[in-house]
Design an enzyme around this catalytic site. Structure first.
Site, PDB file in Angstrom:
ATOM      1  N   GLY A 264       0.811  -1.211   0.000  1.00  0.00           N
ATOM      2  CA  GLY A 264       0.000   0.000   0.000  1.00  0.00           C
ATOM      3  C   GLY A 264       0.844   1.261   0.000  1.00  0.00           C
ATOM      4  O   GLY A 264       2.079   1.205  -0.158  1.00  0.00           O
TER       5      GLY A 264
ATOM      6  N   TYR B  29     -14.806   3.596   9.086  1.00  0.00           N
ATOM      7  CA  TYR B  29     -13.343   3.568   9.215  1.00  0.00           C
ATOM      8  C   TYR B  29     -12.927   4.117  10.588  1.00  0.00           C
ATOM      9  O   TYR B  29     -12.164   3.482  11.327  1.00  0.00           O
ATOM     10  CB  TYR B  29     -12.756   4.411   8.088  1.00  0.00           C
ATOM     11  CG  TYR B  29     -11.259   4.638   8.111  1.00  0.00           C
ATOM     12  CD1 TYR B  29     -10.362   3.589   7.995  1.00  0.00           C
ATOM     13  CD2 TYR B  29     -10.747   5.942   8.208  1.00  0.00           C
ATOM     14  CE1 TYR B  29      -8.989   3.820   7.978  1.00  0.00           C
ATOM     15  CE2 TYR B  29      -9.387   6.179   8.186  1.00  0.00           C
ATOM     16  CZ  TYR B  29      -8.509   5.119   8.079  1.00  0.00           C
ATOM     17  OH  TYR B  29      -7.151   5.347   8.061  1.00  0.00           O
TER      18      TYR B  29
HETATM   19  P1  NAD Z   1      -3.412   1.350   1.402  1.00  0.00           P
HETATM   20  O1  NAD Z   1      -4.853   1.093   1.100  1.00  0.00           O
HETATM   21  O2  NAD Z   1      -2.595   2.088   0.420  1.00  0.00           O
HETATM   22  O3  NAD Z   1      -2.679  -0.025   1.695  1.00  0.00           O
HETATM   23  C1  NAD Z   1      -3.281  -1.062   2.447  1.00  0.00           C
HETATM   24  C2  NAD Z   1      -2.738  -2.366   1.931  1.00  0.00           C
HETATM   25  O4  NAD Z   1      -3.376  -3.422   2.666  1.00  0.00           O
HETATM   26  C3  NAD Z   1      -3.041  -2.614   0.433  1.00  0.00           C
HETATM   27  O5  NAD Z   1      -1.857  -2.902  -0.264  1.00  0.00           O
HETATM   28  C4  NAD Z   1      -3.994  -3.795   0.453  1.00  0.00           C
HETATM   29  O6  NAD Z   1      -3.817  -4.674  -0.662  1.00  0.00           O
HETATM   30  C5  NAD Z   1      -3.638  -4.466   1.763  1.00  0.00           C
HETATM   31  N1  NAD Z   1      -4.732  -5.289   2.273  1.00  0.00           N
HETATM   32  C6  NAD Z   1      -6.049  -5.001   2.299  1.00  0.00           C
HETATM   33  N2  NAD Z   1      -6.744  -6.026   2.812  1.00  0.00           N
HETATM   34  C7  NAD Z   1      -5.837  -6.974   3.136  1.00  0.00           C
HETATM   35  C8  NAD Z   1      -5.937  -8.262   3.707  1.00  0.00           C
HETATM   36  N3  NAD Z   1      -7.125  -8.791   4.030  1.00  0.00           N
HETATM   37  N4  NAD Z   1      -4.798  -8.961   3.917  1.00  0.00           N
HETATM   38  C9  NAD Z   1      -3.588  -8.448   3.575  1.00  0.00           C
HETATM   39  N5  NAD Z   1      -3.439  -7.237   3.001  1.00  0.00           N
HETATM   40  C10 NAD Z   1      -4.547  -6.513   2.796  1.00  0.00           C
HETATM   41  O7  NAD Z   1      -3.361   2.048   2.832  1.00  0.00           O
HETATM   42  P2  NAD Z   1      -2.206   2.953   3.434  1.00  0.00           P
HETATM   43  O8  NAD Z   1      -2.525   4.351   3.088  1.00  0.00           O
HETATM   44  O9  NAD Z   1      -0.879   2.396   3.118  1.00  0.00           O
HETATM   45  O10 NAD Z   1      -2.529   2.798   4.993  1.00  0.00           O
HETATM   46  C11 NAD Z   1      -1.885   1.837   5.792  1.00  0.00           C
HETATM   47  C12 NAD Z   1      -2.417   1.972   7.209  1.00  0.00           C
HETATM   48  O11 NAD Z   1      -2.201   3.305   7.674  1.00  0.00           O
HETATM   49  C13 NAD Z   1      -3.919   1.722   7.338  1.00  0.00           C
HETATM   50  O12 NAD Z   1      -4.149   1.072   8.568  1.00  0.00           O
HETATM   51  C14 NAD Z   1      -4.506   3.106   7.382  1.00  0.00           C
HETATM   52  O13 NAD Z   1      -5.700   3.150   8.104  1.00  0.00           O
HETATM   53  C15 NAD Z   1      -3.422   3.872   8.099  1.00  0.00           C
HETATM   54  N6  NAD Z   1      -3.469   5.307   7.784  1.00  0.00           N
HETATM   55  C16 NAD Z   1      -3.131   5.756   6.546  1.00  0.00           C
HETATM   56  C17 NAD Z   1      -3.204   7.121   6.264  1.00  0.00           C
HETATM   57  C18 NAD Z   1      -2.845   7.669   4.913  1.00  0.00           C
HETATM   58  O14 NAD Z   1      -3.064   8.864   4.677  1.00  0.00           O
HETATM   59  N7  NAD Z   1      -2.287   6.876   4.017  1.00  0.00           N
HETATM   60  C19 NAD Z   1      -3.621   8.012   7.267  1.00  0.00           C
HETATM   61  C20 NAD Z   1      -3.997   7.507   8.504  1.00  0.00           C
HETATM   62  C21 NAD Z   1      -3.883   6.150   8.771  1.00  0.00           C
HETATM   63  C1  AKB Z   2      -8.174   8.664   4.841  1.00  0.00           C
HETATM   64  O1  AKB Z   2      -8.385   9.752   4.280  1.00  0.00           O
HETATM   65  O2  AKB Z   2      -9.030   7.776   5.000  1.00  0.00           O
HETATM   66  C2  AKB Z   2      -6.787   8.421   5.418  1.00  0.00           C
HETATM   67  C3  AKB Z   2      -6.745   8.813   6.844  1.00  0.00           C
HETATM   68  C4  AKB Z   2      -6.588  10.231   7.218  1.00  0.00           C
HETATM   69  O3  AKB Z   2      -6.865   7.977   7.694  1.00  0.00           O
HETATM   70  N1  AKB Z   2      -5.843   9.148   4.617  1.00  0.00           N
END
Ligand code: NAD
Ligand code: AKB
Length: 311
Positions: free
Chosen positions: A13, A142
């Site tokens: 991800g 979420y």
């Molecule tokens: P993303 O959606 O880019 O990546 C998530 C990854 O998890 C994907 O590659 C997907 O294929 C994988 N995935 C989904 N279901 C799965 C499963 N059942 N088994 C194994 N893999 C699975 O998300 P991200 O932006 O990289 O976020 C990662 C974490 O950080 C998440 O928990 C998200 O809530 C948290 N987060 C992200 C942000 C952001 O802005 N990116 C902000 C706050 C929190």
């Molecule tokens: C979203 O927009 O869902 C994420 C987050 C802030 O958790 N980037």
């Protein structure tokens, strides 16, 4: 090189693809795992395993076979995708986390990183300089799943002695991997469209202020949190961390400094309501005090770096 064996779940991800590469510079044994195909960079740099975190048997097999000592559990369904499929979001975010928490306890994994989010806050939370401890009444599936996840993490620390660490990431901005279906994804897309067409149609209104962070700060902060001495980590639910807060209009103005003919218009959709329920800025003084968290990038520095790196 440290001797730990690290498993990253959700390694393909937006965060995982960069965190995997960063951890592989520090640790010899970093296993990337995901449901989907890895990038060439991740594939070429070490072991990749196809893993569904909802499959507890497979998860346990991987942990045991590779004698995993630390897990970064990133797999989740983000806010906008979650509103379209609440059932899936609850299952992946909740059951996935429970499997990982149990997987750590049952197989001797010592340390777990699990990210929370600013989405744990809701419309009744103070929106400016949102404190570490405040009202949390999220109104997205979420946010609800992440709020419950924070309680589970704290519970496993208190009752099962698991060394769980977490931060509430704001919207993360990066150029290597596209956003994963979040409300803050506009702040990534805007740079790609600016580079391609000098124009962006934004799905949030011009004045919508949200907390954001550039990926290098997020990756560095995550690793610093995980490497900090255990006694410094006094919050086991999740730490507020903060870097920059801006509106789409302010981000567009920052882009205009590099691309003078850039223009933007606004066509808000269902994500506007989600954004309005989240904080505008975050107080991260507790993380600063406990483990010396400090961001480095401001808006203009991030804009310059993003535009230089998007090909
Ligand atoms: P993303 O959606 O880019 O990546 C998530 C990854 O998890 C994907 O590659 C997907 O294929 C994988 N995935 C989904 N279901 C799965 C499963 N059942 N088994 C194994 N893999 C699975 O998300 P991200 O932006 O990289 O976020 C990662 C974490 O950080 C998440 O928990 C998200 O809530 C948290 N987060 C992200 C942000 C952001 O802005 N990116 C902000 C706050 C929190
Ligand atoms: C979203 O927009 O869902 C994420 C987050 C802030 O958790 N980037």
């Amino acid at each position: 090189m440290a001797t730990d064996t690290i498993l990253i779940i959700g390694a393909c991800g937006q965060i995982g693809s960069e965190l995997t590469m960063a951890l592989r510079k520090i640790y010899n044994n970093v296993i990337a795992a995901d449901l989907k195909e890895p990038s060439e960079e991740v594939k070429a740099s070490g072991l990749f395993l196809r893993l569904d975190v909802l499959n507890k048997v497979s998860l346990y097999e991987v942990i045991k076979k590779h004698q995993v000592t630390q897990i970064y559990h990133l797999a989740a369904i983000l806010s906008a995708t979650g509103e379209k499929n609440p059932e899936l979001a609850w299952r992946v975010n909740m059951k996935g986390l429970r499997n990982v928490l149990d997987g750590c306890i049952d197989n001797g994994v010592k340390k777990l990183f699990w990210p929370s989010t600013i989405a744990v806050f809701g419309p009744t939370t103070p929106r400016q300089n949102t404190p570490q401890w405040t009202v949390t009444e999220p109104n997205t599936i979420y946010g609800i799943s992440k709020q419950a996840g924070e309680r589970w993490c704290d519970y496993y620390f208190q009752k099962r002695n698991l060394d769980v660490r977490s931060v509430r990431y704001p919207g993360l901005i990066s150029y290597k991997t596209p956003g994963g279906g979040g409300t803050t994804d506009y702040a990534i897309d805007i740079y790609f469209e600016a580079k391609k067409k000098s124009f962006y149609s934004c799905f949030l209104e011009n004045h919508t202020r949200l907390p954001m962070m550039y990926m290098p700060d997020a990756i560095r902060g995550t690793i610093e949190l995980m490497e900090a001495a255990s006694e410094k980590i006094k919050v086991r639910s999740s730490y507020n961390i903060s870097a920059i807060s801006f509106t789409p209009e302010e981000q567009a103005a920052s882009i205009k400094k590099c691309i003078p003919d850039f223009t933007i218009d606004y066509a808000p959709d269902f994500r506007q309501k989600i954004a309005e329920s989240w904080p505008e800025s975050i107080d991260d003084s507790v993380a600063q005090e406990h483990w010396s968290w400090k961001p480095q990038y401001d808006l203009d520095a991030m804009t310059k770096d993003m535009l230089e790196n998007i090909s």
